[in-house]
Design a protein around this motif. Structure first.
Motif, PDB file in Angstrom:
ATOM      1  N   GLU A 153     121.067  69.354  74.233  1.00  0.00           N
ATOM      2  CA  GLU A 153     121.651  70.180  73.422  1.00  0.00           C
ATOM      3  C   GLU A 153     123.035  70.791  73.717  1.00  0.00           C
ATOM      4  N   GLU A 154     123.386  70.151  75.026  1.00  0.00           N
ATOM      5  CA  GLU A 154     124.720  70.601  75.352  1.00  0.00           C
ATOM      6  C   GLU A 154     125.981  69.293  75.195  1.00  0.00           C
ATOM      7  N   ILE A 155     125.309  68.496  74.644  1.00  0.00           N
ATOM      8  CA  ILE A 155     126.141  67.046  74.490  1.00  0.00           C
ATOM      9  C   ILE A 155     126.735  67.220  73.104  1.00  0.00           C
ATOM     10  N   ARG A 156     128.082  67.041  72.729  1.00  0.00           N
ATOM     11  CA  ARG A 156     128.656  67.003  71.323  1.00  0.00           C
ATOM     12  C   ARG A 156     129.159  65.686  71.140  1.00  0.00           C
ATOM     13  N   PRO A 157     129.397  65.111  69.980  1.00  0.00           N
ATOM     14  CA  PRO A 157     130.027  63.841  69.520  1.00  0.00           C
ATOM     15  C   PRO A 157     131.457  64.056  69.645  1.00  0.00           C
ATOM     16  N   LEU A 158     132.062  63.250  70.110  1.00  0.00           N
ATOM     17  CA  LEU A 158     133.502  63.485  70.306  1.00  0.00           C
ATOM     18  C   LEU A 158     134.000  63.696  68.971  1.00  0.00           C
ATOM     19  N   PRO A 159     135.007  64.804  68.696  1.00  0.00           N
ATOM     20  CA  PRO A 159     135.421  64.916  67.461  1.00  0.00           C
ATOM     21  C   PRO A 159     136.283  63.680  66.937  1.00  0.00           C
ATOM     22  N   HIS A 160     136.584  63.895  65.557  1.00  0.00           N
ATOM     23  CA  HIS A 160     137.394  62.981  64.884  1.00  0.00           C
ATOM     24  C   HIS A 160     138.645  63.655  64.330  1.00  0.00           C
ATOM     25  N   GLY A 161     139.765  62.851  64.141  1.00  0.00           N
ATOM     26  CA  GLY A 161     140.679  63.533  63.318  1.00  0.00           C
ATOM     27  C   GLY A 161     142.096  63.166  64.150  1.00  0.00           C
ATOM     28  N   THR A 162     143.466  63.501  63.810  1.00  0.00           N
ATOM     29  CA  THR A 162     144.382  63.476  64.575  1.00  0.00           C
ATOM     30  C   THR A 162     144.229  63.790  65.938  1.00  0.00           C
TER      31      THR A 162
END
Length: 347
Positions: free
Chosen positions: A71-80
């Motif tokens: 529950e505390e794992i987030r996908p690596l964000p995308h963008g600049t």
């Protein structure tokens, strides 16, 4: 370990000389992070159990705890680059707030990167802020960590915080950082044997090694640029301990079938009195995951304690844990352990 189901074997901070109330306890640690992998922690643990890396009984017993970590794992964000850094910084601050944490330590255990190309923007924080897209991923994560007021540990040979601009940011945010490249197997042995040859005044003529490994790390190191970065990190201990660079190279080969287990074979040729030729060979069989995991816990505890004690900038006293440590350090394992003990007492 928190549940009392196993002992902290392999955790250096549980050595009698290094135990300290200044370090956060295992029960005080909360885990989270960012990942590019989509497999859950629970499923990964089951796969590791099938491969003989972790005991299956622990995976079954701690299933609910593993789901809580998921529950505390987030996908690596995308963008600049700027958008990614801002999103990671926001995630870290939210993680700290939700769990009411005194400190957060970001540990990079991602795959090895190719060596970063130098860029003028890396020399100054003022210029870097407008050129974040020049940073390799590990350095962008270090930037985000520092912006969030978190310390940073690079367990890989990637660039990470090892840039003047990021050092400047760490000082401004009053956070510590450590690295690089966790010392778990062949290089650990080199840091014991190389001082022996130096102290006995025996001339090492050549030192060649072959490393066979599988798993995700092995797959990444099959790529030439990442392989070169890793090999360079592994060789540093020899030249700086012996005072010269003997002939020979370290080769890394990917063997998918052996998974998280690794085999290293080294051949050392050396000369004794009157130039008498001699040789030494050793073979190391180990499980990289089981060797690295306790060191990650150690580094999180030590870095958090250092941050709490007001340390900022590079933690050169943690050289004991790394193949390519920060600063000018003694690579002999015994000397590094003594420096670590002095560091812990200072906390």
């Amino acid at each position: 370990m928190r549940a009392g189901l196993t002992e902290p074997i392999g955790c250096v901070t549980e050595h009698p000389v290094l135990r300290s109330d200044a370090l956060p306890g295992f029960g005080d640690l909360v885990f989270g992070g960012h990942d590019i992998a989509t497999i859950s922690v629970a499923k990964k643990a089951e796969a590791l159990a099938e491969a003989g890396v972790v005991p299956g009984r622990l995976v079954a017993t701690l299933h609910d705890e593993l789901l809580a970590v998921d529950e505390e794992i987030r996908p690596l964000p995308h963008g600049t680059a700027a958008e990614v850094a801002a999103a990671v910084t926001a995630d870290l601050l939210d993680f700290q707030r939700r769990h009411d944490l005194a400190r957060v330590v970001v540990v990079n255990v991602a795959s090895t990167e190719a060596a970063a190309a130098p860029h003028p923007a890396h020399t100054s924080l003022e210029t870097l802020r407008d050129a974040l897209d020049t940073l390799p991923p590990s350095s962008l994560m270090a930037y985000a960590a520092f912006e969030a007021g978190c310390s940073f540990v690079d367990f890989t040979p990637s660039t990470g915080a090892r840039l003047p601009a990021l050092h400047e940011l760490a000082q401004i945010r009053n956070v510590a950082y450590a690295g690089h490249d966790g010392k778990t197997g062949e290089t650990l042995i080199k840091s014991v044997l190389a001082p022996m040859f130096a102290m006995r005044n025996l001339r090492v003529k050549s030192w060649s090694g072959t490393n066979l490994l599988g798993g995700g790390d092995g797959a990444t190191l099959a790529e030439p640029a990442a392989n070169a970065a890793k090999s360079a990190s592994k060789q540093r201990v020899l030249s700086e301990t012996l005072g010269y660079q003997p002939d020979g190279h370290t080769r890394i080969e990917y063997v998918p079938d052996i998974g998280d287990f690794k085999t290293a074979w080294d051949l050392i040729t050396f000369a004794g009195f009157l130039g008498t030729p001699m040789r030494m060979e050793f073979t190391w069989h180990g499980c990289d995951s089981a060797l690295a995991a306790p060191l990650v816990l150690d580094l999180a505890r030590l870095t958090a304690a250092a941050h709490g004690a007001g340390r900022a900038g590079p933690l050169t006293e943690l050289a004991f844990f790394f193949k390519d440590p920060l600063g000018e350090v003694d690579h002999a394992l015994g000397a590094q352990f003594e420096a670590l003990a002095v560091f812990v007492r200072s906390l």
